[in-house]
Design a protein around this motif. Structure first.
Motif, PDB file in Angstrom:
ATOM      1  N   ILE D  13       0.834  -1.211   0.000  1.00  0.00           N
ATOM      2  CA  ILE D  13       0.000   0.000   0.000  1.00  0.00           C
ATOM      3  C   ILE D  13       0.860   1.249   0.000  1.00  0.00           C
ATOM      4  O   ILE D  13       0.674   2.142  -0.816  1.00  0.00           O
ATOM      5  N   ARG D  14       1.838   1.246   0.922  1.00  0.00           N
ATOM      6  CA  ARG D  14       2.559   2.512   1.117  1.00  0.00           C
ATOM      7  C   ARG D  14       3.694   2.334   2.108  1.00  0.00           C
ATOM      8  O   ARG D  14       3.722   1.380   2.884  1.00  0.00           O
ATOM      9  N   ARG D  77       3.415  -1.156   4.449  1.00  0.00           N
ATOM     10  CA  ARG D  77       2.182  -1.860   4.761  1.00  0.00           C
ATOM     11  C   ARG D  77       1.692  -2.541   3.497  1.00  0.00           C
ATOM     12  O   ARG D  77       1.701  -1.949   2.410  1.00  0.00           O
ATOM     13  N   ARG D  79      -1.566  -5.003   1.635  1.00  0.00           N
ATOM     14  CA  ARG D  79      -3.016  -4.800   1.578  1.00  0.00           C
ATOM     15  C   ARG D  79      -3.820  -5.710   2.509  1.00  0.00           C
ATOM     16  O   ARG D  79      -4.988  -5.430   2.810  1.00  0.00           O
ATOM     17  N   TYR D 127       0.749  -6.051   7.885  1.00  0.00           N
ATOM     18  CA  TYR D 127      -0.597  -5.518   7.704  1.00  0.00           C
ATOM     19  C   TYR D 127      -1.235  -5.211   9.061  1.00  0.00           C
ATOM     20  O   TYR D 127      -1.636  -4.082   9.314  1.00  0.00           O
ATOM     21  N   LYS D 193       1.313   4.367  -3.246  1.00  0.00           N
ATOM     22  CA  LYS D 193       0.157   5.253  -3.018  1.00  0.00           C
ATOM     23  C   LYS D 193       0.246   6.371  -4.058  1.00  0.00           C
ATOM     24  O   LYS D 193       1.325   6.670  -4.573  1.00  0.00           O
TER      25      LYS D 193
END
Ligand SMILES: [Ca+2]
Ligand SMILES: [Fe+2]
Ligand SMILES: [Fe+2]
Ligand SMILES: [Fe+2]
Ligand SMILES: [Fe+2]
Lengths: 354, 354, 354, 354
Positions: D13-14, D77, D79, D127, D193
């Motif tokens: 994610i980022r 992080r 998903r 996560y 992101k």
């Protein structure tokens, strides 16, 4: 509308452009270009195609000349050209009207599809689009109220819970909403891109377009737009704000364009891109929900909104909201709002004005 | 009051401090120190002495505990200690009550004089004052809503023209005023230091203190104060604004302290220090005069103000304004306001609220 | 120069305008109007007359075409037309050259006097001046880097202490200065209007004009000017900053115009209008004195400055500074600067660059 | 490193948190909490866990006490919790060291995996994480330099092209890069992101951590951090800036923490979330690439960076960059930079300082 489709919904990236019918292109141009400083990608006798400074697609706003001010389309960008067909299939299964759009049917946009969505809105899905110069660093043309990009749509619809379910099926997630203790939902904010929203659902007679919103980088850019309108003796285009939203935490301003279309200028909501982003539910009686500073919402903001067209260009009839209206439950004899739960508010926060 | 004195008026530098009677020191401290971030020079069981970050005199605000919230004094600084005696002579000739103040009668202030001015306000003139640390560069203690200095007083008085003449005799100059076509004056802004004002005269039943105002450097500092009050669930302390004044062109916010005293936070008026500084007269019906963005003034802002004490600490009775009230001539059935002269305004600018 | 005059000095209000000789009017216009956004009051083949948005006198800057870039005049406004004659008498008694100026000798300016001041600068005193529209509220023409008004002059002169004494006799007061422990003065800031300065004295070979400075309201307006120059591929016009001054506490930026004249954009110094305003003396070795963030001063800022003309338009020869140079005592083998007295500084604060 | 894995990379994610080894927790706390205003989620004798105001995960920065200042981990992080296993498999196939992390191995973080990535960096994928209060609207604790969230990591690595290929395989996309006409890449910015980057690759001897960056909402918040450090007499913690980046268009500031770790404060890059987001390549000789205002980069910024630890906590040896160094090709006898291609630059833009 039909039951929930079994097919996959299109992979929507974000709210991408709106097409508004306006009745006087010159007046609209003075507002959107002269005051808001949007960049003209193309203009002719029929339409003006506009974009904000950080956008590289052909436009994020089309102003098209027509006899009646209305919304002609809300356009979402999907993740690839294949997703346009996915969208068409999805809406066909939903049982609503679906119209393919040839390349250039809207200038700058590739093959696309428009649908009359189950809520009655004209919605487009597209991927291919003409690239133009991104003016991110063109500070020589950025004005004091420089706008960066389109941020979101806000639609008025009678049944917010149904509209929410429809958007969840489409892959949108709720970031924040407004409810009462009985569970009635008054409004919901839903996103695809990782901001607070791409679309907000506002409870009211619909389908109507409540507003579209553009983002700036800083608060002072929004304040300048107000100052600019004052200098032009057009302060009556400022309908509400500037202020700080409770919901979204964004700094905001609502304007009315020459046709009465409502335009929000908005900045500094927050990142929502993680899957476990917490949903925030506000009590409809919390007087800081719509304005963190507790400033009253003007009545027109609740009651007025733009007509929407069907795919034949005919204005959609309205369906009345049957659940309680937010204005009714928060203001006046039948409503109440609090700053601190259980305490009375001072007169100047009640929205009673001279 | 007597005829115009023949003696020289005192050479006033600027509005320097206000002394307010408050009924709960802890509540006042939470507001003035906790929210506004003013620096405590001294505090005890009876009073709190506060200053802003760029001030080096002992205080610009005294909060003194008392039974009834009221204004105890507006203090002007004069150019030298000799001018204190000049002030005493001048007011004695005016025929009003004059009380010498010994060194330290107000903590931090030298030998001074207090008068009951011809408008009924308790006014002090002083020069000698204790110097304390100037926190100009103490960014380690500047909050997000940092306040730089006291800027002005605003007093409510029935006859603005008489009050203006009195202040002109005292050496003040009008920067801006609000009149109607019949020549009635509704308000006037008058200065000694080269800003828009040290004192504003607001027409209304008086003598009352309408507000005192502090200055910040930037607009975002004012916005933060609103955000801060929201976070504390005290948004009901925000009475009016933030907004841009027409008069003065300053960005403003009006708060109400825990006793209801009105405090303005203000920034970015303009330089008035040249002798030929143009006076600007606004039409009372111009809807951008009080707010350049045309946002309605809340009724309480026109009607409510702080009681003032005489030099014995007794609340002054009010004298009613006999000329038309600004609220009455601008709003409602008997009034009107325009954005563009001769054109009707939209509902949301009329001040009708839900 | 002669002994101190016995006559009264003129009552100076403030630094009012500068007249610069430029070698290419079109290039200068692109900079001062195109980038800085100054308002053109008048322009012809010989000169451009400019003002900032809150100024109502005819101009605060004259750009006059000439063969050699230089300062032609620094003009102070005096409190009345009579003070022009007072100035003439005062400078005649000082024994320097004094030239009366007829009405319109400078467009927009009434009867005035120019002198070659004892430091070698061409200085004008005037009162009468044409009034033009004050653009304070003309937000329709304010750009993102809007400039409000001229703030001050900065002159380079070999003997700062002598220059300070001369200005004190003329009625200026020192707000801040830079000294070393031996008592050498490197620079001094002196005011008439209640800001940090109308004129700064910078030690160096002179007479030369170090810079003139304009004020904005907010910091972001200064940042925009940098961004704008970047967009025009003229970032090489940014000489130093943006930064926060230690002295004056103002946020600053130094630009070089097309002829190399240095222009400062400056905001948010502090009020100095009380007679007991504390004077602040900085240690020349304090690395936060010139930039509160400790960022190095570029060498050109110390060494380069504009030539000044005598009243015949002939460039003045330079007199060398005989006392230590600020650059020499603070940087390099013979100098030192500290962040915290007695501690070494990191490499990136020493001004050693690749 | 092994050939490209055939397995799917984890869905990142980022950039989510960094773990830094610091040698003095109290000194670090004074910097990160006292100056930067980060919120302490937890602290004990061994570590401080910090987050910014809009973050709701347990931390975005861990400061862990240790003998040698270094980077202990960069954490992304993913998903879902399943993606942690995907990451483990992917890196095992890459042939690098992979260590599972039990729940709570890092306080607040669930079951995770750490790897020694092919570039030599200790990287975590997680996560599950503890949720804590999101301080978005806690304006009562937001200081004048309020930080919103972690934005990105910047790593120094000898072979930028190899590092780019590795990250592309991992699903990152390049937004901007710096190259020369021979095709050498000096740096690249890559995102997951939809911002300009989650990780930037800076060419240099590595593996080293160049910096981690936090975002604010507005520019003035970054300026305040500088002012604050000045007030604390710690301006020597300001290494470079503030300024406007060419690359990313963000407003920036580089600080050095008490251990020398470089922290960037950053705001207002642009949206990159559409699949066809244009990649922008800058010429290494363009003097506006690193600073849009052309201000010189300080040498330490190019040469200094934090050591990184392997998964045993041992400092990684450095591999030298064999391609040209950006500093060498842009500054000094063997390099050049231009504001406008083909034109010489003024001295003060060359980085020659006193
Ligand atoms: Ca700002
Ligand atoms: Fe909105
Ligand atoms: Fe006021
Ligand atoms: Fe200056
Ligand atoms: Fe960075």
């Amino acid at each position: 509308m039909n039951p929930q489709p079994t097919s996959t919904p299109p992979d929507i990236i974000r709210a991408a452009y709106a097409e508004l019918i306006v009745t006087d292109l010159a007046a609209s141009r003075a507002f959107y270009v002269g005051v808001l400083g949007l960049v003209v990608t193309h203009e002719d006798d029929e339409a003006i195609y506009l974009r904000a400074f950080e956008e590289y697609l052909h436009h994020s706003l089309v102003l098209r000349l027509g006899p009646v001010a209305a919304l002609a389309a809300l356009a979402y960008r999907v993740r690839s050209q294949d997703e346009v067909a996915v969208a068409a299939d999805y809406y066909r299964e939903l049982g609503v009207r679906v119209e393919p759009r040839a390349v250039g049917a809207t200038r700058g946009i590739g093959e696309a599809v428009r649908v009359e969505d189950p809520l009655g809105f004209p919605v487009e899905f597209f991927y291919d689009a003409e690239h133009v110069e991104r003016f991110t660093r063109r500070y020589d043309v950025h004005g004091a109220g420089a706008i960066s990009r389109l941020d979101h749509f806000n639609v008025m619809t009678p049944d917010v819970e149904a509209a929410r379910a429809y958007h969840e099926a489409l892959g949108f997630t709720v970031s924040e909403d407004i409810q009462d203790s009985a569970g009635t939902t008054y409004a919901a904010w839903m996103y695809r891109k990782p901001t607070v929203h791409d679309v907000a659902l506002t409870g009211g007679d619909g389908p109507r377009m409540h507003h579209i919103a553009f983002a700036t980088h800083e608060q002072h850019q929004i304040l300048h737009i107000c100052d600019h309108l004052g200098a032009l003796r057009q302060s009556d285009k400022i309908e509400r704000g500037p202020g700080r939203h409770g919901v979204s935490n964004a700094f905001y301003l609502y304007l009315r364009d020459p046709d009465g279309h409502r335009i929000e200028i908005y900045t500094q909501d927050y990142y929502t891109g993680d899957p476990d982003n917490p949903t925030l539910t506000w009590d409809v009686h919390d007087n800081q929900r719509r304005d963190w500073w507790g400033n009253p919402v003007v009545p027109s903001w609740y009651s007025e909104a733009s007509a929407v067209l069907d795919l034949d260009g005919v204005v959609r009839p309205l369906v009345a909201r049957t659940e309680p209206a937010e204005a009714a439950v928060t203001i006046g004899a039948d409503g109440f709002s609090y700053t601190r739960e259980g305490e009375p508010s001072p007169e100047y926060k009640l929205g009673h004005q001279l």
